[in-house]
Design an enzyme around this catalytic site. Sequence first.
Site, PDB file in Angstrom:
ATOM      1  N   LYS A 172     -14.877  -6.340  27.536  1.00 55.06           N
ATOM      2  CA  LYS A 172     -16.056  -7.083  27.927  1.00 55.06           C
ATOM      3  C   LYS A 172     -15.694  -8.410  28.568  1.00 55.06           C
ATOM      4  O   LYS A 172     -16.521  -9.070  29.171  1.00 55.06           O
ATOM      5  CB  LYS A 172     -16.933  -7.361  26.701  1.00 55.06           C
ATOM      6  CG  LYS A 172     -17.266  -6.147  25.883  1.00 55.06           C
ATOM      7  CD  LYS A 172     -17.970  -6.608  24.555  1.00 55.06           C
ATOM      8  CE  LYS A 172     -18.138  -5.438  23.616  1.00 55.06           C
ATOM      9  NZ  LYS A 172     -18.560  -5.897  22.274  1.00 55.06           N
ATOM     10  N   GLU A 217      -9.094  -9.145  35.144  1.00 58.65           N
ATOM     11  CA  GLU A 217      -8.866  -9.373  33.714  1.00 58.65           C
ATOM     12  C   GLU A 217      -9.116 -10.839  33.377  1.00 58.65           C
ATOM     13  O   GLU A 217      -8.913 -11.720  34.228  1.00 58.65           O
ATOM     14  CB  GLU A 217      -7.418  -8.959  33.405  1.00 58.65           C
ATOM     15  CG  GLU A 217      -6.899  -9.222  32.017  1.00 58.65           C
ATOM     16  CD  GLU A 217      -7.578  -8.448  30.895  1.00 58.65           C
ATOM     17  OE1 GLU A 217      -8.814  -8.495  30.830  1.00 58.65           O
ATOM     18  OE2 GLU A 217      -6.869  -7.837  30.083  1.00 58.65           O
ATOM     19  N   ASP A 229      -1.718 -11.727  28.176  1.00 59.01           N
ATOM     20  CA  ASP A 229      -1.020 -12.274  27.026  1.00 59.01           C
ATOM     21  C   ASP A 229       0.335 -11.559  26.920  1.00 59.01           C
ATOM     22  O   ASP A 229       1.265 -11.910  27.643  1.00 59.01           O
ATOM     23  CB  ASP A 229      -1.957 -12.044  25.819  1.00 59.01           C
ATOM     24  CG  ASP A 229      -1.461 -12.629  24.524  1.00 59.01           C
ATOM     25  OD1 ASP A 229      -0.571 -13.467  24.556  1.00 59.01           O
ATOM     26  OD2 ASP A 229      -1.980 -12.239  23.459  1.00 59.01           O
ATOM     27  N   LYS A 265      -1.198 -16.448  29.867  1.00 58.58           N
ATOM     28  CA  LYS A 265      -0.439 -17.023  28.742  1.00 58.58           C
ATOM     29  C   LYS A 265       1.003 -16.557  28.879  1.00 58.58           C
ATOM     30  O   LYS A 265       1.468 -15.697  28.132  1.00 58.58           O
ATOM     31  CB  LYS A 265      -1.012 -16.461  27.443  1.00 58.58           C
ATOM     32  CG  LYS A 265      -2.001 -17.328  26.747  1.00 58.58           C
ATOM     33  CD  LYS A 265      -2.172 -16.784  25.333  1.00 58.58           C
ATOM     34  CE  LYS A 265      -3.479 -17.219  24.747  1.00 58.58           C
ATOM     35  NZ  LYS A 265      -3.758 -16.538  23.471  1.00 58.58           N
ATOM     36  N   PHE A 282      -4.998 -19.902  21.006  1.00 59.02           N
ATOM     37  CA  PHE A 282      -6.084 -18.924  21.079  1.00 59.02           C
ATOM     38  C   PHE A 282      -7.308 -19.552  21.734  1.00 59.02           C
ATOM     39  O   PHE A 282      -7.733 -20.639  21.374  1.00 59.02           O
ATOM     40  CB  PHE A 282      -6.433 -18.317  19.729  1.00 59.02           C
ATOM     41  CG  PHE A 282      -7.020 -16.959  19.902  1.00 59.02           C
ATOM     42  CD1 PHE A 282      -6.197 -15.862  20.122  1.00 59.02           C
ATOM     43  CD2 PHE A 282      -8.386 -16.771  19.945  1.00 59.02           C
ATOM     44  CE1 PHE A 282      -6.730 -14.595  20.354  1.00 59.02           C
ATOM     45  CE2 PHE A 282      -8.937 -15.513  20.183  1.00 59.02           C
ATOM     46  CZ  PHE A 282      -8.101 -14.430  20.373  1.00 59.02           C
ATOM     47  N   ASP A 316     -13.352 -13.949  23.680  1.00 60.48           N
ATOM     48  CA  ASP A 316     -13.977 -14.008  22.353  1.00 60.48           C
ATOM     49  C   ASP A 316     -12.939 -14.137  21.255  1.00 60.48           C
ATOM     50  O   ASP A 316     -11.757 -13.855  21.453  1.00 60.48           O
ATOM     51  CB  ASP A 316     -14.754 -12.719  22.095  1.00 60.48           C
ATOM     52  CG  ASP A 316     -13.804 -11.553  21.810  1.00 60.48           C
ATOM     53  OD1 ASP A 316     -12.964 -11.256  22.693  1.00 60.48           O
ATOM     54  OD2 ASP A 316     -13.856 -10.979  20.709  1.00 60.48           O
ATOM     55  N   ARG A 336     -18.303 -15.650  23.844  1.00 54.90           N
ATOM     56  CA  ARG A 336     -18.106 -15.162  25.216  1.00 54.90           C
ATOM     57  C   ARG A 336     -19.014 -15.893  26.206  1.00 54.90           C
ATOM     58  O   ARG A 336     -18.744 -15.941  27.393  1.00 54.90           O
ATOM     59  CB  ARG A 336     -18.410 -13.667  25.303  1.00 54.90           C
ATOM     60  CG  ARG A 336     -17.418 -12.774  24.590  1.00 54.90           C
ATOM     61  CD  ARG A 336     -17.654 -11.326  25.012  1.00 54.90           C
ATOM     62  NE  ARG A 336     -17.037 -10.374  24.111  1.00 54.90           N
ATOM     63  CZ  ARG A 336     -15.787  -9.938  24.211  1.00 54.90           C
ATOM     64  NH1 ARG A 336     -15.012 -10.395  25.163  1.00 54.90           N
ATOM     65  NH2 ARG A 336     -15.305  -9.059  23.371  1.00 54.90           N
TER      66      ARG A 336
END
Length: 195
Positions: free
Chosen positions: A49, A105, A109, A137, A158, A165, A171
């Site tokens: 999502k 995207e 990560d 990242k 994070f 999210d 979000r």
Amino acid sequence: MEQMHPVLKEIMLSETEIDIICKKLGKEITTYYENKGLKGPLVLLGLLKGCVPFMANLMKHIIVPLTTEYMVVTSYGNDSVTNGAPQILLDVNQNIENCEVLVVEDIIDSGTTLDFVRNHLLNRGAVDVKIVTLLDKFERRTTIVDVDWVGTKIADEFLVGFGLDYAQRFRNLPYVASVDLNKFDKYNWDDDFKG
Ligand code: IMP
Ligand code: MG
């Protein structure tokens, strides 16, 4: 400005910064495909999502003919650490044989998800698969993936907001912020609904 939620730490990317990034990426992507010469519409493929706000903003600035598709690929539970094995919950509908695909995207990560998605799309017959991500990242990469367009590199923290999210929350923020996972885990979410 509206008060930040108590579990958030710092705004890492403001709404204005995001707008500038989307415009710049859109221009670069447009130039790339114009120079390459498309034989059919570009397939802009968002990973749900998280891609939603980024894809909506970015695609306003991509001015080659395109169609939109979405996939749901998951490798995260409600956790902040990848469990390594991506799974397809929703696949591309359209036949993508001989299509140029651009995967959209929110954040890269470990690289596991994008590596998996790219291979999957090539197996389904895409002639070329490129990748655009808002955030990179880079310090956390364990799988080498060629990312073609990066909005901005970002430190290992994070993040939530603008599609990102933690346990499905935040979000909808118009910016990207770092989150205090400790506070998050202890927070009484019923407090959000007390007037
Ligand atoms: P990768 O497979 O490890 O590269 O994971 C990429 C996916 O992990 C992204 O599509 C996000 O859904 C999620 N992710 C990675 N880092 C963050 C973060 O800081 N906040 C929210 N989601 C993240
Ligand atoms: Mg994602």
